[in-house]
Design an enzyme around this catalytic site. Structure first.
Site, short mmCIF file in Angstrom:
data_model
loop_
_atom_site.label_atom_id
_atom_site.label_comp_id
_atom_site.label_asym_id
_atom_site.label_seq_id
_atom_site.Cartn_x
_atom_site.Cartn_y
_atom_site.Cartn_z
N ARG A 162 -17.88 -19.52 115.22
CA ARG A 162 -17.09 -18.36 115.11
C ARG A 162 -16.09 -17.74 115.86
O ARG A 162 -15.31 -16.84 116.04
CB ARG A 162 -18.33 -17.12 114.95
CG ARG A 162 -19.36 -17.35 114.11
CD ARG A 162 -20.36 -16.16 114.14
NE ARG A 162 -19.66 -15.09 113.40
CZ ARG A 162 -20.41 -13.74 113.62
NH1 ARG A 162 -21.57 -13.85 113.91
NH2 ARG A 162 -19.64 -12.81 113.23
N ASP A 179 -10.14 -35.64 93.68
CA ASP A 179 -11.40 -36.48 93.56
C ASP A 179 -11.41 -37.67 94.12
O ASP A 179 -12.53 -37.91 94.91
CB ASP A 179 -11.49 -36.67 91.98
CG ASP A 179 -12.81 -36.50 91.54
OD1 ASP A 179 -13.16 -35.44 91.74
OD2 ASP A 179 -13.70 -37.53 91.19
N HIS A 186 -14.32 -39.30 98.59
CA HIS A 186 -14.23 -38.35 97.40
C HIS A 186 -13.88 -37.02 98.15
O HIS A 186 -14.45 -36.85 99.27
CB HIS A 186 -15.79 -38.25 96.85
CG HIS A 186 -15.96 -37.00 96.05
ND1 HIS A 186 -15.35 -36.97 94.77
CD2 HIS A 186 -16.77 -35.89 96.10
CE1 HIS A 186 -15.71 -35.66 94.30
NE2 HIS A 186 -16.63 -35.38 95.23
N LYS A 245 -13.94 -27.66 95.11
CA LYS A 245 -12.65 -28.36 95.70
C LYS A 245 -11.27 -28.32 94.91
O LYS A 245 -10.48 -28.01 95.33
CB LYS A 245 -12.92 -29.86 96.22
CG LYS A 245 -14.25 -30.10 97.20
CD LYS A 245 -14.35 -31.31 97.52
CE LYS A 245 -14.76 -32.38 96.11
NZ LYS A 245 -15.92 -32.06 95.72
#
Length: 400
Positions: A330, A264, A225, A246
């Site tokens: 980060r 999908d 998916h 998405k």
């Protein structure tokens, strides 16, 4: 995808929802059902939808201060989706059409003959009578050297030799360089139901083209998916929970000039140990599902330049809900990987908050990844500048 459990409640085996009024709007269940119809083995997204903190807890460590100490221990972060796929078969008819082969025995039905191996065998020792370790499941090839050797054999030895070769039930026999077999070989092949073809290609070219095409068609594959988009030439697989955004991010990327591969449901094929090829099921190709709007045909709305048939998977972006307690990367000094069919792919976990422009973030990630492949790492450059500045300050303090 809706089943009844032991207490009589209905639930979806894909998204685990049990509200009956949502029974018919489980988009993920619908698309995976279509994938099943297309013979693609699905992977339930629940296996990979985890936050950064949960993944660290699942590692083999007793450290309660998980994130910082795990980084110092250099534990590789590899998240495995699935390590084995299903091997496929190809009809001999498809191979014949792709390679443009001429059939010398057209009465033999090639639709019922299946090819299961991508390698091609060139008959050599078998012509001399050595059949140990004979790869009879492969496509058999005869080139100029083999044909010249057979011409030197006694005429009475050719029929029993052909009978021996064809008794192994080989898929087919291909003569290269426009060569043709003898009448005795044709009669024996027809009797055993083995088709014989001829091609004008050289033996080396035919073997190379056959192996390349069969390796792609017979590659182990899975379906997951997600959304696959081509961004600046890099195949970016966007993953995340259903409804996280998405498809919306992919639509914005398409509007910015990038190309859609699949929405999908993404079929992933392992072409080699370092190459994963992503494509779309034929049923959902070029379609995007947007909540509140419905199905959108990208090829029709944005043109053929906005879609691609397939693309290598170079990097993965995992979208997840923002969690204040999670420790997000980060700097980017340590790479995170995700594994498909035994191949590792670079993975970036992106937290989602209102107001963040996902398309720009995906573009930046793709450009940054491309720069790393070309030898430039911005995070490493910053680290070198900081360490260089610290060492310079220490030297100045010593001089003072």
């Amino acid at each position: 995808f809706w089943l009844a459990d032991s207490v009589g409640e209905s639930y979806c085996v894909v998204c685990k929802r049990n509200e009956l009024n949502e029974k018919w709007i489980c988009t993920l269940g619908v698309f995976l059902a279509l994938a099943f119809v297309a013979d693609f083995p699905p992977v339930v997204p629940e296996f990979h939808q985890r936050t950064h903190r949960v993944r660290l807890k699942n590692l083999d460590t007793t450290d309660k201060k998980s994130s910082h100490k795990i980084k110092h221990k250099k534990i590789p972060r590899v998240h495995r989706i699935i390590t084995e796929g299903i091997m496929y078969k190809v009809k001999l008819t498809e191979f014949v059409n792709k390679m443009n082969l001429k059939s010398l025995l057209p009465d033999i039905d090639t639709d019922s003959i299946m090819i299961e191996q991508s390698a091609v065998n060139r008959l050599a020792l078998q012509l001399a009578g050595f059949f140990e370790h004979f790869d009879s499941e492969r496509i058999q090839v005869i080139g100029n050297v083999e044909a010249a050797y057979m011409k030197q054999l006694a005429p009475e030895s050719i029929p029993p030799l052909c009978e021996k070769i064809f008794s192994f039930n080989i898929p087919c026999l291909v003569f290269c360089r426009g060569l043709e077999p003898s009448l005795e070989m044709l009669d024996t092949a027809e009797k055993n139901g083995v088709p014989i073809f001829t091609t004008e290609m050289t033996t080396s070219d035919f073997i190379a083209n056959s192996v390349r095409w069969l390796s792609e068609e017979l590659a182990p594959r899975i379906s997951i998916h997600g959304v696959l988009v081509d961004v600046y030439g890099e195949g970016v697989l966007i993953m995340g929970e259903s409804g996280i955004g998405k498809s919306e991010a992919a639509l914005e990327l398409i509007h910015r000039g990038h190309r859609l591969v699949s929405d999908d449901v993404v079929e992933i094929r392992k072409i080699s140990d370092d190459t994963l090829l992503g494509t779309s099921p034929d049923i959902t190709r070029h379609f995007i599902e947007l909540r509140g709007i419905g199905i959108v045909d990208v090829k029709t709305l944005f043109g053929v330049e906005s879609v691609m048939y397939n693309q290598t998977i170079d990097m993965v972006i995992r979208l997840e809900d923002w969690n204040r307690e999670a420790n997000y990367d980060r700097l980017g000094l340590d790479e995170e990987y995700i594994e498909f069919l035994g191949n590792k792919v670079v993975c970036y976990s992106i937290p989602i908050r209102p107001g963040r422009n996902l398309a720009v973030i995906v573009e930046s990630a793709a450009i940054n990844y491309r720069a790393k492949k070309m030898g430039y790492n911005a995070a490493q450059e910053l680290y070198n500048r900081v360490t260089g500045s610290l060492s310079t300050n220490k030297e100045e303090q010593k001089e003072q």
